[in-house]
Design a protein around this motif. Structure first.
Motif, PDB file in Angstrom:
ATOM      1  N   ARG A 353     -23.204  23.500 -11.975  1.00  0.00           N
ATOM      2  CA  ARG A 353     -23.216  24.732 -11.194  1.00  0.00           C
ATOM      3  C   ARG A 353     -24.660  25.203 -11.116  1.00  0.00           C
ATOM      4  O   ARG A 353     -25.348  25.301 -12.135  1.00  0.00           O
ATOM      5  CB  ARG A 353     -22.327  25.802 -11.815  1.00  0.00           C
ATOM      6  CG  ARG A 353     -22.196  27.055 -10.945  1.00  0.00           C
ATOM      7  CD  ARG A 353     -21.231  28.056 -11.538  1.00  0.00           C
ATOM      8  NE  ARG A 353     -19.878  27.522 -11.605  1.00  0.00           N
ATOM      9  CZ  ARG A 353     -18.867  28.145 -12.191  1.00  0.00           C
ATOM     10  NH1 ARG A 353     -19.058  29.321 -12.768  1.00  0.00           N
ATOM     11  NH2 ARG A 353     -17.672  27.591 -12.211  1.00  0.00           N
ATOM     12  N   GLN A 388     -19.569  26.455  -1.098  1.00  0.00           N
ATOM     13  CA  GLN A 388     -18.805  27.701  -1.085  1.00  0.00           C
ATOM     14  C   GLN A 388     -19.380  28.618  -2.162  1.00  0.00           C
ATOM     15  O   GLN A 388     -19.242  28.345  -3.352  1.00  0.00           O
ATOM     16  CB  GLN A 388     -17.324  27.428  -1.362  1.00  0.00           C
ATOM     17  CG  GLN A 388     -16.404  28.589  -1.040  1.00  0.00           C
ATOM     18  CD  GLN A 388     -16.325  28.872   0.450  1.00  0.00           C
ATOM     19  OE1 GLN A 388     -16.426  27.969   1.256  1.00  0.00           O
ATOM     20  NE2 GLN A 388     -16.157  30.135   0.807  1.00  0.00           N
ATOM     21  N   ARG A 390     -19.865  31.243  -4.972  1.00  0.00           N
ATOM     22  CA  ARG A 390     -19.022  31.990  -5.901  1.00  0.00           C
ATOM     23  C   ARG A 390     -19.517  33.428  -6.053  1.00  0.00           C
ATOM     24  O   ARG A 390     -18.730  34.347  -6.250  1.00  0.00           O
ATOM     25  CB  ARG A 390     -19.029  31.320  -7.276  1.00  0.00           C
ATOM     26  CG  ARG A 390     -18.241  30.023  -7.352  1.00  0.00           C
ATOM     27  CD  ARG A 390     -18.424  29.392  -8.714  1.00  0.00           C
ATOM     28  NE  ARG A 390     -17.450  28.334  -8.940  1.00  0.00           N
ATOM     29  CZ  ARG A 390     -16.289  28.511  -9.547  1.00  0.00           C
ATOM     30  NH1 ARG A 390     -15.955  29.718  -9.978  1.00  0.00           N
ATOM     31  NH2 ARG A 390     -15.455  27.503  -9.724  1.00  0.00           N
ATOM     32  N   ARG A 391     -20.820  33.585  -5.990  1.00  0.00           N
ATOM     33  CA  ARG A 391     -21.412  34.903  -6.186  1.00  0.00           C
ATOM     34  C   ARG A 391     -22.722  34.962  -5.414  1.00  0.00           C
ATOM     35  O   ARG A 391     -23.436  33.965  -5.304  1.00  0.00           O
ATOM     36  CB  ARG A 391     -21.661  35.148  -7.677  1.00  0.00           C
ATOM     37  CG  ARG A 391     -22.104  36.550  -8.036  1.00  0.00           C
ATOM     38  CD  ARG A 391     -22.279  36.675  -9.542  1.00  0.00           C
ATOM     39  NE  ARG A 391     -21.046  36.324 -10.247  1.00  0.00           N
ATOM     40  CZ  ARG A 391     -20.973  36.159 -11.563  1.00  0.00           C
ATOM     41  NH1 ARG A 391     -22.064  36.291 -12.300  1.00  0.00           N
ATOM     42  NH2 ARG A 391     -19.824  35.844 -12.126  1.00  0.00           N
ATOM     43  N   GLU A 410     -24.666  31.457  -5.970  1.00  0.00           N
ATOM     44  CA  GLU A 410     -24.161  30.617  -7.053  1.00  0.00           C
ATOM     45  C   GLU A 410     -23.077  29.701  -6.501  1.00  0.00           C
ATOM     46  O   GLU A 410     -22.090  30.165  -5.917  1.00  0.00           O
ATOM     47  CB  GLU A 410     -23.592  31.487  -8.172  1.00  0.00           C
ATOM     48  CG  GLU A 410     -23.074  30.693  -9.363  1.00  0.00           C
ATOM     49  CD  GLU A 410     -22.533  31.585 -10.464  1.00  0.00           C
ATOM     50  OE1 GLU A 410     -21.646  31.132 -11.206  1.00  0.00           O
ATOM     51  OE2 GLU A 410     -22.999  32.746 -10.566  1.00  0.00           O
ATOM     52  N   VAL A 411     -23.262  28.386  -6.656  1.00  0.00           N
ATOM     53  CA  VAL A 411     -22.337  27.414  -6.069  1.00  0.00           C
ATOM     54  C   VAL A 411     -22.050  26.310  -7.075  1.00  0.00           C
ATOM     55  O   VAL A 411     -22.840  26.046  -7.993  1.00  0.00           O
ATOM     56  CB  VAL A 411     -22.921  26.792  -4.773  1.00  0.00           C
ATOM     57  CG1 VAL A 411     -23.118  27.846  -3.700  1.00  0.00           C
ATOM     58  CG2 VAL A 411     -24.227  26.068  -5.061  1.00  0.00           C
ATOM     59  N   ASP A 412     -20.893  25.663  -6.892  1.00  0.00           N
ATOM     60  CA  ASP A 412     -20.572  24.468  -7.670  1.00  0.00           C
ATOM     61  C   ASP A 412     -21.357  23.285  -7.113  1.00  0.00           C
ATOM     62  O   ASP A 412     -21.672  23.229  -5.918  1.00  0.00           O
ATOM     63  CB  ASP A 412     -19.069  24.180  -7.611  1.00  0.00           C
ATOM     64  CG  ASP A 412     -18.260  25.202  -8.396  1.00  0.00           C
ATOM     65  OD1 ASP A 412     -18.779  25.722  -9.406  1.00  0.00           O
ATOM     66  OD2 ASP A 412     -17.112  25.498  -7.992  1.00  0.00           O
TER      67      ASP A 412
END
Length: 513
Positions: A353, A388, A390-391, A410-412
């Protein structure tokens, strides 16, 4: 007699000269002008060459039929041409034959009487049946009334023959309108998350050992052993053996103080000693217990140092452990080497991440804060990486150097496809959509930073057309200017078309029918 011979010779010479002049005055008859028509259906493409149609004179039609499923030639079948009077009447059918080679069909016959006709080509072949409506064609009463010359070629058009299209990788598609997401394109970089980067240091001065030294790129889990640090013996008594001995000595002194206090209290009860003796014994016990607590604390502190520094103590050596899960980015440790306390041994970065740090212009900040999805374009990679968030975070402070707002997404990062430190372009998709002509991204080529496409203007003619890109959304690219819905663009084989542009005109042999 002589005068008569001279007169005859002069007459013969005049006749020869006149005949020669007459032959020079005659213009040689050229080949009949050639016309062509191109038509597409959902199943096939037709490219047909033919002469001007004259009533009562046989005409030959060279039809090239391509399957649009794989853009390969139609290998079999029999085409027919239907001519129906524009004002109604009987339909004339000119029958074709099996192909002389895959894709190349011949139709030959005598057109009907002069007039305007709606014409169509039908084809029935194994696994496919199709019809091409070709609009209106004129049948002329005689050659003199045709007034038709060969269709002029666009000097910018590129000739790319059907034989070349069928042999090489090739495909086209129709430009269509589509609703695409609008987006903001900004420079960006890949960074570790806050707390996603850790430097493992030596908790004390000592020698580093390990059964196997982890290498750069190795994946580690939280608490995984990375090696051991054997503290060097110290003259100031801070090695573990000295600290353990100090604890044992303090425990012995505390036990002796307790025994002495018990004896003093018993003697005081028997009035054998004064009360001061008991008070002195109690003070001695308090001092001994304090020294014991301090010795135990020093030993415990040493044993637990690596709980915050990357490991735990084991025996007289520290076990160096990974404080976070991730991948080893740097290895500074060397087997058998000695290090001072605080010396860096490993650097670990979390890669599953990460965060995309985008430099967003102030005018697009509101859109960036509300994006639903983003994509990261990497130079040299054909496909952007869809992400996508997340934050979304930002400090609300413009960077004085870039004059943009740094926004962190913040992404995977499954599979580690994005690399920390990588730079590229972040595509921030907004909520609204726009309807524009769209093509597959494989149709768009770049030269010197300028996009262009190859438009098929005829069966064997292509034009390079510069375009202006309006939006990019997945596999589609929206076009603001340069092409229109209904145009056909090359999606495979554009490089071969580009090479064909270097050739002037058609090959010498042309088509063989």
């Amino acid at each position: 007699m002589t005068r008569r011979r001279f007169t005859v010779a002069a007459m013969l010479l005049a006749t020869v000269v006149a005949a020669g002049c007459s032959r020079r005055a005659e213009s040689p008859k050229g080949d009949p002008p050639s016309l062509n028509v191109t038509n597409w259906t959902d199943k096939t493409e037709l490219y047909m060459e033919y002469p001007p149609l004259i009533a009562g004179q046989s005409a030959r039609f060279a039809a090239h039929l391509t399957r649009l499923g794989d853009f390969k030639p139609l290998p079999a079948g029999r085409p027919n041409l239907e001519l129906k009077p524009e004002n109604g009447g009987a339909v004339t059918v000119l029958k074709g034959s099996e192909p002389s080679r895959p894709g190349a069909f011949r139709i030959e016959g005598v057109p009907p009487s002069a007039g305007r006709y709606r014409w169509a080509l039908t084809i029935v072949a194994p696994g496919i049946s199709d019809r091409h409506d070709l609009g209106v064609v004129t049948v002329f009463p005689d050659e003199a009334s045709t007034g038709v010359a060969s269709q002029p070629d666009d000097p910018t058009a590129i000739a790319y023959l059907k034989e070349q299209q069928w042999t090489n990788e090739f495909a086209t598609e129709r430009v269509r309108e589509a609703e695409l997401r609008t987006a903001v394109r900004v420079p960006a970089a890949i960074e570790p998350l806050p707390g996603g980067e850790a430097v493992v240091t030596a908790p004390a001065a000592g020698r580093f050992t390990a059964s196997a030294l982890p290498g750069v790129g190795s994946a580690v889990q939280t608490g995984q052993s990375l090696g051991r640090l054997e503290p060097r013996l110290s003259s100031n008594g801070d090695d573990r053996a000295t600290l353990a001995a100090a604890v044992a000595e303090a425990e012995s002194a505390a036990d002796a103080a307790r025994i002495d206090l018990t004896r003093a209290e018993r003697l005081l009860a028997e009035r054998a000693v004064p009360a001061r003796r008991v008070e002195d014994a109690r003070r001695a016990l308090s001092v001994a217990e304090a020294r014991l607590g301090a010795a135990q604390a020093r030993l415990a502190q040493r044993d637990q140092t690596l709980r915050t520094g990357g490991g735990v103590a084991g025996g007289n050596a520290f076990v160096i452990r990974a404080p976070i899960a991730g991948r080893i980015a740097e290895v500074m440790a060397t087997l058998g080497a000695s290090y001072d306390e605080g010396a860096p041994l490993f650097k670990i970065v979390r890669t599953n991440r990460i965060q995309v740090r985008a430099q967003v212009p102030p005018s697009d900040v509101a859109a960036a804060r509300g994006v639903g999805s983003i994509a990261f374009e990497i130079p040299g990679r054909p496909d952007p990486v869809a992400l996508q968030p997340r934050r979304v975070r930002d400090a609300g402070v413009i960077d004085p150097t870039t004059r943009a707002l740094p926004v962190q997404f913040e992404v995977d990062n499954p599979g580690g496809q994005l690399l920390v430190g990588q730079t590229g372009t972040a595509v921030l998709f907004k909520g609204e959509r726009q309807r524009v002509p769209a093509v597959s991204k494989s149709a768009v080529l770049m030269e010197a930073g300028r996009p262009y496409v190859f438009v098929q203007v005829g069966g064997e003619r292509f034009i390079r057309r510069p375009i202006e890109i309006a939006a990019r959304d997945g596999d589609l690219i929206g076009i603001r200017a340069g092409i229109r819905p209904g145009d056909r663009v090359v999606t495979r084989g554009a490089y071969e078309v580009q090479l064909a542009s270097a050739a002037k005109g058609l090959p010498a042999e042309g088509h063989v029918h």
